[in-house]
Design an enzyme around this catalytic site. Structure first.
Site, PDB file in Angstrom:
ATOM      1  CG  HIS A  91      -1.884   1.012   1.380  1.00 43.22           C
ATOM      2  ND1 HIS A  91      -1.590   2.290   1.789  1.00 43.22           N
ATOM      3  CD2 HIS A  91      -3.224   1.002   1.136  1.00 43.22           C
ATOM      4  CE1 HIS A  91      -2.697   3.009   1.801  1.00 43.22           C
ATOM      5  NE2 HIS A  91      -3.703   2.259   1.402  1.00 43.22           N
TER       6      HIS A  91
ATOM      7  CG  ASP B 209       0.449  -1.654   6.218  1.00 38.17           C
ATOM      8  OD1 ASP B 209      -0.439  -1.727   7.087  1.00 38.17           O
ATOM      9  OD2 ASP B 209       0.283  -1.113   5.106  1.00 38.17           O
TER      10      ASP B 209
ATOM     11  CD  GLN C 113      -6.993  -3.935   4.504  1.00 39.14           C
ATOM     12  OE1 GLN C 113      -7.890  -4.613   5.005  1.00 39.14           O
ATOM     13  NE2 GLN C 113      -7.223  -2.742   3.983  1.00 39.14           N
TER      14      GLN C 113
ATOM     15  CE  LYS D  63      -7.387   0.218   6.442  1.00 42.24           C
ATOM     16  NZ  LYS D  63      -8.174   0.711   5.325  1.00 42.24           N
TER      17      LYS D  63
ATOM     18  CB  CYS E 290      -3.626   3.389  -1.632  1.00 39.71           C
ATOM     19  SG  CYS E 290      -4.820   4.678  -1.321  1.00 39.71           S
TER      20      CYS E 290
HETATM   21  N1  C6P Z   1      -6.467   0.861   2.764  1.00 40.15           N
HETATM   22  C1  C6P Z   1      -8.276   0.317   1.292  1.00 40.15           C
HETATM   23  O1  C6P Z   1      -7.593  -0.656   0.992  1.00 40.15           O
HETATM   24  P1  C6P Z   1      -5.212   4.313   7.017  1.00 40.15           P
HETATM   25  O2  C6P Z   1      -5.816   5.136   5.939  1.00 40.15           O
HETATM   26  O3  C6P Z   1      -3.955   4.942   7.556  1.00 40.15           O
HETATM   27  O4  C6P Z   1      -6.166   3.898   8.064  1.00 40.15           O
HETATM   28  O5  C6P Z   1      -4.766   2.947   6.333  1.00 40.15           O
HETATM   29  C2  C6P Z   1      -3.828   2.974   5.314  1.00 40.15           C
HETATM   30  C3  C6P Z   1      -3.557   1.598   4.842  1.00 40.15           C
HETATM   31  C4  C6P Z   1      -2.308   1.058   5.057  1.00 40.15           C
HETATM   32  N2  C6P Z   1      -2.016  -0.197   4.685  1.00 40.15           N
HETATM   33  C5  C6P Z   1      -2.926  -0.979   4.105  1.00 40.15           C
HETATM   34  C6  C6P Z   1      -2.561  -2.376   3.742  1.00 40.15           C
HETATM   35  C7  C6P Z   1      -4.206  -0.486   3.857  1.00 40.15           C
HETATM   36  O6  C6P Z   1      -5.102  -1.271   3.270  1.00 40.15           O
HETATM   37  C8  C6P Z   1      -4.525   0.836   4.207  1.00 40.15           C
HETATM   38  C9  C6P Z   1      -5.860   1.430   3.876  1.00 40.15           C
HETATM   39  C10 C6P Z   1      -7.761   1.295   2.308  1.00 40.15           C
HETATM   40  O7  C6P Z   1      -9.366   0.494   0.780  1.00 40.15           O
HETATM   41  C11 C6P Z   1      -7.745   2.685   1.761  1.00 40.15           C
HETATM   42  S1  C6P Z   1      -6.666   2.872   0.394  1.00 40.15           S
END
Ligand code: C6P
Length: 413
Positions: A128, A206, A209, A232, A371
């Protein structure tokens, strides 16, 4: 909540989520976009409301009872997050705004002072942007090299490429997601951690997910930092967590400067507070952290084994149903190698058009690059459609997705 140790009853759990009482476009809601953000259970919403109504004050600042009550609730939430990821110490858990801020914290506060010419920051092609762009940027700022572990045709990391990467510089940091948001791939983070540590490098995980969907143990993973977001995982937006090994966090420069994070401020010099305060400048997301703790309680009560199994069954079901449609192309690994996420495209139809037709049917999915532009480039597409599942997802929603795709096919020929 009617659940056993190993299964969950998604139909029963749906009753915990007030959003499902509302219609969307005159239809009941089929919410297949939990990877972007999850819906919220009444238990978490009630916990936040109760906190605001009975215990709200600023934390670590007042000597009066209300502030002490708020501080106890806030620090209690930190302990819940500590236990969630099996972190050795609560002071290693930093409350952030979200996963993105946690990952930027590491890239700036560790990367800027520890990377330089001849060093390599290694990411993955699946990454991401939140765990890709900060490392690309910090590598450029420090003169370090930047490399990405490529993907094979199944959407899994090609670990064979590590030997070649290693020949190109001194590997100082590996940044990898545990679960891909775009393909659902579960990455071999333990292997990457061993590989990184054998070379004296750090690994930054990270878990945006992963933390909502499976048990996480930072000690078993062998990672150095791990970041995720509450929104999430049934929690509120505006709060997330970064876990880091205490000795690394202690040696790092602060990320944000200002109130609360200092030990002593003098005109000549300012010194920093202890962990976790050094990394929590300004007023924290107080009620949000309390909601985060309540979300952790909610998920623990369901059980992460049951959550993972439920989502795996849904992914298998969805991939099977999509395979019935010869004009739909799915991306990513087999069901047993992925979490509850399926990405696909409808032949000849832009993903945004697909998502819009589905919206008329009350089916919410995501369309876009998620993203993950480097991944989209690798797949040779500008965007995909993505359906993602959670504790409240039922097979009927996947059937409605497939029915909707037939309508897309009919409308766009
Ligand atoms: N993905 C989606 O997949 P934030 O916005 O900081 O809470 O999360 C960012 C982020 C970081 N790593 C991974 C693997 C993610 O999936 C995400 C957020 C969302 O729809 C929005 S792009």
């Amino acid at each position: 909540m009617a659940v056993t140790a190993s299964t969950l009853d998604a139909h029963r759990l749906r009753a915990d989520f007030p959003i499902f009482e509302h219609e969307i476009n005159g239809k009941s809601l089929a919410y297949l976009d939990s990877a972007v953000t999850s819906q919220k259970p009444r238990q978490m919403l009630d916990a936040m409301l109760h906190f605001y109504e009975t215990s709200y004050g600023n934390v670590h600042r007042g000597v009066y009872a209300l502030s002490e009550r708020a501080t106890a609730a806030f620090e209690g939430a930190r302990q819940k997050v500590q236990a969630l990821v099996n972190a050795p110490e609560a002071r290693e858990v930093i409350f952030t705004r979200n996963a993105t801020e946690g990952l930027n914290l590491v890239a700036y506060a560790w990367g800027l002072s520890n990377l330089g010419p001849g060093d390599l920051a290694v990411v993955t092609e699946l990454e991401h942007h939140s765990n890709y762009v900060p490392w690309q940027y910090v590598a450029k700022r420090t003169g370090a090299g930047f490399r990405a572990i490529p993907l094979d045709e199944n959407g899994e990391l090609e670990l064979g490429a590590l030997d070649e990467i290693e020949r190109e510089g001194r590997v100082k940091v590996v940044a990898s997601g545990l679960v891909s948001n775009a393909l659902g791939t579960v990455n071999p983070v333990e292997k990457l951690a061993s590989w990184a540590h054998e070379r004296g490098a750090l690994i930054v995980v990270d878990a945006a997910q992963a933390a909502p969907h499976r048990a996480i143990d930072v000690q078993a993973l062998g990672c150095d930092f791990l970041a995720f977001s509450a929104h999430k995982m049934c929690g509120p937006s505006g709060v997330g967590a970064l876990w880091g090994r205490a000795e690394l966090l202690e040696a790092m420069e602060p990320f944000n400067l200002g109130g609360h994070m200092i030990r002593k401020v003098q005109f000549e010099e300012t010194t920093w507070g202890d962990l976790p305060h050094k990394f929590e400048a300004g007023t924290s997301p107080i009620a949000e952290a309390v909601g985060f703790g309540a979300a952790v309680d909610y998920l623990n009560e369901i059980g992460f084994d049951a959550i993972e199994r439920h989502e795996h069954e849904l992914a298998e079901y969805a991939l099977g149903r999509l395979a019935e449609l010869p004009w739909v192309r799915s991306y990513g690994p087999a069901a047993d190698r992925r979490a509850g996420i399926v990405s696909f495209n409808v032949e000849g139809v832009h993903p945004h058009d697909v998502a819009q037709v589905l919206d008329f049917e009350g089916v919410a999915i995501r369309a876009g690059h998620h993203c993950c532009q480097p991944l989209m480039r690798k797949l040779g597409v500008a965007a995909t459609n993505r359906a993602s599942f959670y504790v409240y997802t039922i097979p009927d929603e996947i059937d409605r997705l497939v029915d909707g795709l037939h309508k897309v096919k009919k409308a766009f020929g």
